[in-house]
Design a protein around this motif. Structure first.
Motif, PDB file in Angstrom:
ATOM      1  N   GLU A  68      -2.752  12.489  -7.178  1.00 37.60           N
ATOM      2  CA  GLU A  68      -3.904  12.708  -6.287  1.00 37.60           C
ATOM      3  C   GLU A  68      -4.919  11.583  -6.407  1.00 37.60           C
ATOM      4  N   TYR A  69      -5.180  11.129  -7.629  1.00 41.62           N
ATOM      5  CA  TYR A  69      -6.109  10.019  -7.846  1.00 41.62           C
ATOM      6  C   TYR A  69      -5.625   8.769  -7.101  1.00 41.62           C
ATOM      7  N   ILE A  70      -4.344   8.439  -7.255  1.00 41.94           N
ATOM      8  CA  ILE A  70      -3.796   7.234  -6.628  1.00 41.94           C
ATOM      9  C   ILE A  70      -3.912   7.311  -5.114  1.00 41.94           C
ATOM     10  N   ARG A  71      -3.516   8.431  -4.527  1.00 41.84           N
ATOM     11  CA  ARG A  71      -3.568   8.545  -3.063  1.00 41.84           C
ATOM     12  C   ARG A  71      -5.011   8.482  -2.559  1.00 41.84           C
ATOM     13  N   LYS A  72      -5.939   9.102  -3.272  1.00 43.61           N
ATOM     14  CA  LYS A  72      -7.353   9.036  -2.873  1.00 43.61           C
ATOM     15  C   LYS A  72      -7.877   7.615  -3.030  1.00 43.61           C
ATOM     16  N   PHE A  73      -7.528   6.952  -4.116  1.00 44.98           N
ATOM     17  CA  PHE A  73      -7.946   5.577  -4.361  1.00 44.98           C
ATOM     18  C   PHE A  73      -7.458   4.665  -3.233  1.00 44.98           C
ATOM     19  N   GLU A  74      -6.222   4.848  -2.814  1.00 42.19           N
ATOM     20  CA  GLU A  74      -5.660   4.025  -1.739  1.00 42.19           C
ATOM     21  C   GLU A  74      -6.439   4.218  -0.435  1.00 42.19           C
ATOM     22  N   VAL A  75      -6.756   5.472  -0.111  1.00 43.38           N
ATOM     23  CA  VAL A  75      -7.513   5.766   1.110  1.00 43.38           C
ATOM     24  C   VAL A  75      -8.932   5.201   0.990  1.00 43.38           C
ATOM     25  N   ASP A  76      -9.601   5.481  -0.118  1.00 35.87           N
ATOM     26  CA  ASP A  76     -10.986   5.047  -0.306  1.00 35.87           C
ATOM     27  C   ASP A  76     -11.137   3.529  -0.283  1.00 35.87           C
ATOM     28  N   ASN A  77     -10.079   2.818  -0.683  1.00 40.15           N
ATOM     29  CA  ASN A  77     -10.137   1.362  -0.739  1.00 40.15           C
ATOM     30  C   ASN A  77      -9.438   0.693   0.442  1.00 40.15           C
ATOM     31  N   GLY A  78      -9.090   1.486   1.451  1.00 38.47           N
ATOM     32  CA  GLY A  78      -8.499   0.942   2.671  1.00 38.47           C
ATOM     33  C   GLY A  78      -7.203   0.181   2.448  1.00 38.47           C
ATOM     34  N   MET A  79      -6.424   0.622   1.481  1.00 42.97           N
ATOM     35  CA  MET A  79      -5.161  -0.068   1.186  1.00 42.97           C
ATOM     36  C   MET A  79      -4.162   0.213   2.301  1.00 42.97           C
ATOM     37  N   GLU A  80      -3.718  -0.852   2.964  1.00 41.62           N
ATOM     38  CA  GLU A  80      -2.764  -0.695   4.062  1.00 41.62           C
ATOM     39  C   GLU A  80      -1.381  -0.310   3.553  1.00 41.62           C
ATOM     40  N   GLU A  81      -0.969  -0.917   2.454  1.00 42.99           N
ATOM     41  CA  GLU A  81       0.332  -0.584   1.858  1.00 42.99           C
ATOM     42  C   GLU A  81       0.091   0.259   0.620  1.00 42.99           C
ATOM     43  N   ARG A  82       0.608   1.475   0.658  1.00 45.66           N
ATOM     44  CA  ARG A  82       0.421   2.323  -0.512  1.00 45.66           C
ATOM     45  C   ARG A  82       1.605   2.161  -1.453  1.00 45.66           C
ATOM     46  N   SER A  83       1.369   2.453  -2.710  1.00 42.86           N
ATOM     47  CA  SER A  83       2.418   2.367  -3.726  1.00 42.86           C
ATOM     48  C   SER A  83       3.447   3.458  -3.503  1.00 42.86           C
TER      49      SER A  83
END
Length: 143
Positions: A68-83
């Motif tokens: 959950e932390y990783i997915r939220k971090f990706e959204v909050d930081n506008g990461m186009e490619e998620r891990s």
């Protein structure tokens, strides 16, 4: 490609490292707090993880909390490619598997870890592994 292995079990961690090291730069975390810190630091260094192998039962934040932390971090930081996140667990519980997919994991690997399970999980997550990846990486190891 860069990989984060979040695993508190030495044998499972060793197996994952043995298989992945020829194809990825691998970092290791043995608990949930180390995992979230490593993920954030990798992003801040502009060298994010392409894949995270994430055990569910780990000290500190559990694997679901880290996911959950990783997915939220990706959204909050506008990461186009998620891990790509491949959950690992010794528990073969259908509810747990479904919960992992609901929380947006990309694949789920049930222990014991084998070469075939790693390659299958990577394929399910949409990762192309090198043609040179062979079973010999597992010689002498069992999880």
């Amino acid at each position: 490609m860069r990989a984060l292995i979040v695993e508190d079990d030495l044998i499972s961690r060793t197996l994952l490292l043995k298989v992945l090291r020829p194809y990825c730069d691998c970092d290791v975390a043995v608990n949930g707090d180390e995992a979230t810190t490593a993920f954030m630091l990798a992003h801040n260094e502009n060298s994010p993880y392409a894949v995270v192998f994430l055990d569910i039962v780990i000290p500190g934040k559990n694997g679901f909390e880290v996911l959950e932390y990783i997915r939220k971090f990706e959204v909050d930081n506008g990461m186009e490619e998620r891990s790509k996140i491949i959950m690992t667990s010794a528990l073969d519980d259908q509810n747990q598997v479904l919960n992992a997919y609901r929380k947006q994991c990309d694949s789920y690997l049930i222990k014991p870890i084998t070469f075939e399970k790693i390659t299958e999980a990577c394929g399910e997550a949409g990762m192309k592994m090198s043609k040179g990846m062979t079973r010999s990486a597992f010689k002498g190891y069992q999880s």
